[in-house]
Design an enzyme around this catalytic site. Sequence first.
Site, PDB file in Angstrom:
ATOM      1  N   ASP A 143     -40.983 -19.488  10.643  1.00  0.00           N
ATOM      2  CA  ASP A 143     -41.997 -20.007  11.556  1.00  0.00           C
ATOM      3  C   ASP A 143     -41.821 -21.522  11.684  1.00  0.00           C
ATOM      4  O   ASP A 143     -41.611 -22.229  10.692  1.00  0.00           O
ATOM      5  CB  ASP A 143     -43.397 -19.665  11.036  1.00  0.00           C
ATOM      6  CG  ASP A 143     -44.461 -19.845  12.111  1.00  0.00           C
ATOM      7  OD1 ASP A 143     -45.051 -18.832  12.518  1.00  0.00           O
ATOM      8  OD2 ASP A 143     -44.698 -20.992  12.545  1.00  0.00           O
ATOM      9  N   ILE A 144     -41.928 -22.021  12.912  1.00  0.00           N
ATOM     10  CA  ILE A 144     -41.712 -23.439  13.193  1.00  0.00           C
ATOM     11  C   ILE A 144     -42.853 -24.302  12.641  1.00  0.00           C
ATOM     12  O   ILE A 144     -42.691 -25.505  12.458  1.00  0.00           O
ATOM     13  CB  ILE A 144     -41.550 -23.617  14.725  1.00  0.00           C
ATOM     14  CG1 ILE A 144     -40.747 -24.851  15.055  1.00  0.00           C
ATOM     15  CG2 ILE A 144     -42.881 -23.609  15.445  1.00  0.00           C
ATOM     16  CD1 ILE A 144     -40.289 -24.908  16.519  1.00  0.00           C
ATOM     17  N   ASN A 195     -51.434 -10.744  13.998  1.00  0.00           N
ATOM     18  CA  ASN A 195     -52.556 -11.227  14.805  1.00  0.00           C
ATOM     19  C   ASN A 195     -52.511 -10.535  16.159  1.00  0.00           C
ATOM     20  O   ASN A 195     -51.449 -10.446  16.781  1.00  0.00           O
ATOM     21  CB  ASN A 195     -52.463 -12.737  14.998  1.00  0.00           C
ATOM     22  CG  ASN A 195     -52.617 -13.500  13.696  1.00  0.00           C
ATOM     23  OD1 ASN A 195     -53.380 -13.101  12.829  1.00  0.00           O
ATOM     24  ND2 ASN A 195     -51.893 -14.604  13.556  1.00  0.00           N
ATOM     25  N   GLY A 215     -56.069 -15.180  16.984  1.00  0.00           N
ATOM     26  CA  GLY A 215     -55.117 -16.282  16.927  1.00  0.00           C
ATOM     27  C   GLY A 215     -53.742 -15.962  17.470  1.00  0.00           C
ATOM     28  O   GLY A 215     -52.804 -16.739  17.248  1.00  0.00           O
ATOM     29  N   GLN A 216     -53.588 -14.824  18.172  1.00  0.00           N
ATOM     30  CA  GLN A 216     -52.262 -14.533  18.729  1.00  0.00           C
ATOM     31  C   GLN A 216     -51.941 -15.511  19.863  1.00  0.00           C
ATOM     32  O   GLN A 216     -52.728 -15.662  20.806  1.00  0.00           O
ATOM     33  CB  GLN A 216     -52.173 -13.092  19.255  1.00  0.00           C
ATOM     34  CG  GLN A 216     -50.750 -12.732  19.697  1.00  0.00           C
ATOM     35  CD  GLN A 216     -50.597 -11.286  20.162  1.00  0.00           C
ATOM     36  OE1 GLN A 216     -51.581 -10.545  20.290  1.00  0.00           O
ATOM     37  NE2 GLN A 216     -49.369 -10.877  20.418  1.00  0.00           N
ATOM     38  N   HIS A 247     -45.275  -9.538  16.400  1.00  0.00           N
ATOM     39  CA  HIS A 247     -44.586 -10.135  15.245  1.00  0.00           C
ATOM     40  C   HIS A 247     -45.455  -9.970  14.018  1.00  0.00           C
ATOM     41  O   HIS A 247     -46.685 -10.053  14.093  1.00  0.00           O
ATOM     42  CB  HIS A 247     -44.272 -11.604  15.491  1.00  0.00           C
ATOM     43  CG  HIS A 247     -45.431 -12.419  15.974  1.00  0.00           C
ATOM     44  ND1 HIS A 247     -45.840 -12.401  17.285  1.00  0.00           N
ATOM     45  CD2 HIS A 247     -46.272 -13.260  15.333  1.00  0.00           C
ATOM     46  CE1 HIS A 247     -46.895 -13.205  17.436  1.00  0.00           C
ATOM     47  NE2 HIS A 247     -47.184 -13.722  16.261  1.00  0.00           N
ATOM     48  N   HIS A 275     -46.244 -11.757  10.555  1.00  0.00           N
ATOM     49  CA  HIS A 275     -46.088 -12.937   9.714  1.00  0.00           C
ATOM     50  C   HIS A 275     -45.890 -12.463   8.273  1.00  0.00           C
ATOM     51  O   HIS A 275     -46.681 -11.650   7.783  1.00  0.00           O
ATOM     52  CB  HIS A 275     -47.355 -13.791   9.736  1.00  0.00           C
ATOM     53  CG  HIS A 275     -47.699 -14.396  11.064  1.00  0.00           C
ATOM     54  ND1 HIS A 275     -47.460 -15.714  11.361  1.00  0.00           N
ATOM     55  CD2 HIS A 275     -48.285 -13.859  12.165  1.00  0.00           C
ATOM     56  CE1 HIS A 275     -47.886 -15.974  12.596  1.00  0.00           C
ATOM     57  NE2 HIS A 275     -48.397 -14.864  13.108  1.00  0.00           N
TER      58      HIS A 275
HETATM   59  P1  AMP Z   1     -49.346 -15.981  16.452  1.00  0.00           P
HETATM   60  O1  AMP Z   1     -50.240 -17.193  16.544  1.00  0.00           O
HETATM   61  O2  AMP Z   1     -49.789 -14.919  15.503  1.00  0.00           O
HETATM   62  O3  AMP Z   1     -49.059 -15.412  17.843  1.00  0.00           O
HETATM   63  O4  AMP Z   1     -47.981 -16.487  15.855  1.00  0.00           O
HETATM   64  C1  AMP Z   1     -47.030 -17.177  16.608  1.00  0.00           C
HETATM   65  C2  AMP Z   1     -46.249 -17.999  15.652  1.00  0.00           C
HETATM   66  O5  AMP Z   1     -45.047 -18.396  16.268  1.00  0.00           O
HETATM   67  C3  AMP Z   1     -46.958 -19.281  15.205  1.00  0.00           C
HETATM   68  O6  AMP Z   1     -47.144 -19.241  13.785  1.00  0.00           O
HETATM   69  C4  AMP Z   1     -46.011 -20.380  15.643  1.00  0.00           C
HETATM   70  O7  AMP Z   1     -45.934 -21.439  14.708  1.00  0.00           O
HETATM   71  C5  AMP Z   1     -44.697 -19.648  15.761  1.00  0.00           C
HETATM   72  N1  AMP Z   1     -43.738 -20.209  16.677  1.00  0.00           N
HETATM   73  C6  AMP Z   1     -43.958 -20.658  17.933  1.00  0.00           C
HETATM   74  N2  AMP Z   1     -42.816 -21.075  18.493  1.00  0.00           N
HETATM   75  C7  AMP Z   1     -41.838 -20.861  17.582  1.00  0.00           C
HETATM   76  C8  AMP Z   1     -40.426 -21.083  17.564  1.00  0.00           C
HETATM   77  N3  AMP Z   1     -39.768 -21.602  18.628  1.00  0.00           N
HETATM   78  N4  AMP Z   1     -39.738 -20.763  16.441  1.00  0.00           N
HETATM   79  C9  AMP Z   1     -40.381 -20.252  15.372  1.00  0.00           C
HETATM   80  N5  AMP Z   1     -41.705 -20.008  15.336  1.00  0.00           N
HETATM   81  C10 AMP Z   1     -42.430 -20.314  16.419  1.00  0.00           C
END
Ligand code: AMP
Length: 114
Positions: A32-33, A87, A93-94, A100, A102
């Site tokens: 995760d970024i 999520n 919080g999605q 995906h 986590h």
């Molecule tokens: P959610 O909020 O459950 O939809 O999770 C989306 C996740 O994607 C968040 O934790 C972000 O930090 C992560 N995210 C968004 N863009 C990227 C990216 N380019 N590479 C890796 N993780 C990302």
Amino acid sequence: MTMTDCLFCKIVAGEIPATKVAETDGFLAFRDINPQAPVHVLAIPKKHVASLNYADDALLIGDLVLFARDVARYEGLADDGYRVVINTNAGAGQTVFHIHAHVLGGRAMRWPPG
Ligand code: AMP
Ligand code: ZN
């Protein structure tokens, strides 16, 4: 199938870089970024499914959970413990609408989650 506007489909296609930690024919895991724990990996199916609300393939979802479990093992979290979170929709919080899981670990997890 690749959704042209989907961030995670672009990662699957190699159009956006990601730090991959595991890959199978059907699934990909990358860091995760914006990590919320010492280990924070996202496990995704390569096939686009917008959210758990749209999931209709029990095998795909079961394999996603087992893939997330394998990622936790590779990351050394299996004994101490880890959390797998999906999520679903804005209230949870999605923010990325490609399903995906986590995989979070490396610190104590609080309950209930925020
Ligand atoms: P959610 O909020 O459950 O939809 O999770 C989306 C996740 O994607 C968040 O934790 C972000 O930090 C992560 N995210 C968004 N863009 C990227 C990216 N380019 N590479 C890796 N993780 C990302
Ligand atoms: Zn997608």
